[in-house]
Enzyme design. Structure first.
Site, PDB file in Angstrom:
ATOM      1  CD  GLU A   1     -11.648   6.987  -9.403  1.00  0.00           C
ATOM      2  OE1 GLU A   1     -11.901   5.889  -9.234  1.00  0.00           O
ATOM      3  OE2 GLU A   1     -10.739   7.637  -9.050  1.00  0.00           O
TER       4      GLU A   1
ATOM      5  CG  HIS B   1      -2.562   7.795  -5.368  1.00  0.00           C
ATOM      6  ND1 HIS B   1      -2.841   6.761  -4.712  1.00  0.00           N
ATOM      7  CD2 HIS B   1      -3.670   8.272  -5.243  1.00  0.00           C
ATOM      8  CE1 HIS B   1      -4.171   6.536  -4.321  1.00  0.00           C
ATOM      9  NE2 HIS B   1      -4.808   7.986  -4.991  1.00  0.00           N
TER      10      HIS B   1
ATOM     11  NE  ARG C   1     -12.629   1.002   0.081  1.00  0.00           N
ATOM     12  CZ  ARG C   1     -13.453   1.690   1.013  1.00  0.00           C
ATOM     13  NH1 ARG C   1     -13.967   1.150   1.984  1.00  0.00           N
ATOM     14  NH2 ARG C   1     -13.801   2.984   0.517  1.00  0.00           N
TER      15      ARG C   1
ATOM     16  CE  LYS D   1     -15.830   3.226  -2.876  1.00  0.00           C
ATOM     17  NZ  LYS D   1     -15.163   4.470  -2.820  1.00  0.00           N
TER      18      LYS D   1
ATOM     19  CD  GLU E   1      -7.626  -0.099   0.287  1.00  0.00           C
ATOM     20  OE1 GLU E   1      -8.362   0.766  -0.154  1.00  0.00           O
ATOM     21  OE2 GLU E   1      -6.335  -0.048   0.220  1.00  0.00           O
TER      22      GLU E   1
ATOM     23  CG  ASN F   1      -6.471   1.281  -4.381  1.00  0.00           C
ATOM     24  OD1 ASN F   1      -7.526   2.144  -4.130  1.00  0.00           O
ATOM     25  ND2 ASN F   1      -6.116   0.520  -3.309  1.00  0.00           N
TER      26      ASN F   1
ATOM     27  NE  ARG G   1     -12.635   7.887  22.598  1.00  0.00           N
ATOM     28  CZ  ARG G   1     -12.726   8.452  23.746  1.00  0.00           C
ATOM     29  NH1 ARG G   1     -13.913   8.440  24.394  1.00  0.00           N
ATOM     30  NH2 ARG G   1     -11.757   8.653  24.458  1.00  0.00           N
TER      31      ARG G   1
ATOM     32  CE  LYS H   1      -9.880   3.391   1.070  1.00  0.00           C
ATOM     33  NZ  LYS H   1      -8.935   3.187  -0.344  1.00  0.00           N
TER      34      LYS H   1
ATOM     35  CG  HIS I   1      -6.600   4.959  -7.807  1.00  0.00           C
ATOM     36  ND1 HIS I   1      -7.417   4.594  -8.967  1.00  0.00           N
ATOM     37  CD2 HIS I   1      -7.104   6.038  -7.223  1.00  0.00           C
ATOM     38  CE1 HIS I   1      -8.588   5.184  -8.738  1.00  0.00           C
ATOM     39  NE2 HIS I   1      -8.507   6.180  -7.909  1.00  0.00           N
TER      40      HIS I   1
ATOM     41  CG  HIS J   1      -8.211  11.172  -8.237  1.00  0.00           C
ATOM     42  ND1 HIS J   1      -7.065  10.720  -7.614  1.00  0.00           N
ATOM     43  CD2 HIS J   1      -9.123  10.345  -8.343  1.00  0.00           C
ATOM     44  CE1 HIS J   1      -7.463   9.306  -7.272  1.00  0.00           C
ATOM     45  NE2 HIS J   1      -8.656   9.296  -7.665  1.00  0.00           N
TER      46      HIS J   1
HETATM   47  N1  GLY Z   1     -11.286   5.368  -3.618  1.00  0.00           N
HETATM   48  C1  GLY Z   1     -11.126   3.967  -3.449  1.00  0.00           C
HETATM   49  C2  GLY Z   1     -11.674   3.379  -2.341  1.00  0.00           C
HETATM   50  O1  GLY Z   1     -12.703   3.816  -1.987  1.00  0.00           O
HETATM   51  O2  GLY Z   1     -11.386   2.396  -1.646  1.00  0.00           O
END
Ligand code: GLY
Length: 384
Positions: free
Chosen positions: A186, A261, A250, A236, A246, A254, A122, A144, A257, A273
């Protein structure tokens, strides 16, 4: 010079951690791993065998019991089967809650290693040692983690912030030019959503960055790239420090994106990407311009900066229906409404929810080009 950026935590489960940018950073690992760690599993892709082994040996020299696991390269490693193999290694080596994982690799490795760390007992500690520009400025920071399934990318995962991140600039000495350029997408994104100085630096130095020469790059180019990494990491860190899961802020990360995507999906991930996100940013800029939010000059600036880096700004005109369907299925869509991050101006991001279909189609028309005759599927130069 070593720079340390702190990502603020919010709970015991998500404490603050440092992103360290510099050179010769392995001596920092014990500090990031913290007290009580006895065993460490170094996870690296096959292509980074020598680097992974060097990290493992360094950990042994610093008194840890260190193991290494070699992973398939790139997205091939982000599967349930590979994760299960890692759990088996952890189990056989008796990893306890106070032991840790160190990832050495690009974004796919930080995603997988983070996921394995999030799920073993966990949650155990993970420190990321990103080796690509994209992983340094994006994937390794913010917690993430995830793996892919037959139904799509990153559909299984968890938020599991690392205990620290070591961005060793030496890794960029051997980075392929196209990987550097793809990572720059990015960086440019971060400039448009939050830090105009990033855009100025890229405008001043696009030629050297586009023609990245690694260890032969000039000292000035290294200085600029280092500042771009630090600035991107600071943005970031601020964003994920405020909104790890998010719920709001956050989402600005995106930018570009939503369409990006969808392009990656329709290209079956044979496109980097960063290349897909570059097209997605121009689309988002056109959406904002046609919606009366953004000046022509800022939209032109998107095209000129991305062009100057050799990133694509157009996509094939015959793909709109497929892309729209893919965007509607995207995991970031909430309910039935499409959501885009758009700009009111540089560093003024906002959300656009459920835009009119005619506006979407008109924005796509602005970035469309003819499909290449006789070469289906080959659309931009930044493929694999
Ligand atoms: N790559 C986008 C984020 O980390 O939220």
């Amino acid at each position: 010079m070593t720079v340390r950026v702190t990502v603020q935590g919010s709970t015991n489960e998500a404490p603050s951690y440092d992103v360290v940018v510099g050179r010769h950073l392995l001596g920092e690992l014990p500090g990031l791993l913290g007290d009580g760690v006895r065993r460490v599993l170094v996870m690296h892709p096959a292509s980074l065998q020598a680097t992974g082994e060097a990290v493992r040996e360094d950990l042994v020299a610093q008194g840890y019991e260190a193991f290494a696991v070699e992973l398939p390269d790139a997205e091939e490693q982000k599967t349930a089967q590979v994760a299960a193999f890692c759990w088996q290694v952890l189990g056989q080596a008796d990893f306890t809650r106070s032991d840790a994982i160190v990832s050495v690799g690009g974004g796919a490795t930080t995603d997988l290693a983070g996921f394995v760390a999030a799920t073993w007992l966990r949650g155990i500690k993970v420190v990321h040692v990103p080796t690509t520009l994209l992983a340094m400025v994006d994937a390794a920071v913010g917690g993430k983690t995830g793996i892919n399934t037959a139904e799509g990318k990153n559909l299984v995962g968890a938020f599991h912030p690392p205990a620290g991140v070591l961005c060793d600039l030496a890794a960029l000495e051997t980075l392929d030019r196209w990987d550097l350029v793809a990572g720059m997408a990015e960086v440019v994104k971060t400039g448009f959503i939050a830090d105009p100085r990033i855009l100025e630096l890229v405008e001043e130095h696009a030629d050297e960055l586009r023609e990245w020469k690694g260890s032969d790059a000039s000292p000035e180019t290294w200085t600029v790239l280092t500042e771009l990494i630090e600035r991107s990491v600071r943005v970031k860190a601020r964003v994920v420090g405020e909104d790890l899961t998010e719920q709001g802020l956050r989402e600005i990360l995106n930018y570009g994106h939503t369409l990006g995507h969808a392009i990656e999906l329709t290209e079956r991930y044979q496109l980097r990407h960063g290349a897909a996100v570059a097209v997605g940013m121009v689309f988002a800029a056109e959406l904002a311009r046609l919606g009366g939010k953004l000046d022509d000059a800022v939209v032109d600036r998107h095209r000129s900066i991305l062009d100057s880096l050799g990133l694509p700004t157009t996509y094939r005109g015959d793909r709109w229906d497929k892309l729209l369907a893919a965007m509607q299925r995207d995991k970031k869509t909430r309910g039935t409404l499409l959501r885009f991050v758009v700009l009111d101006d540089v560093a003024k991001p906002t959300r656009l929810e459920g835009p009119d279909p005619t506006l979407l189609a008109a924005a796509y028309a602005e970035i469309s080009k003819e499909p290449p005759a006789g070469r289906p599927g080959v659309t931009v130069q930044l493929g694999l």
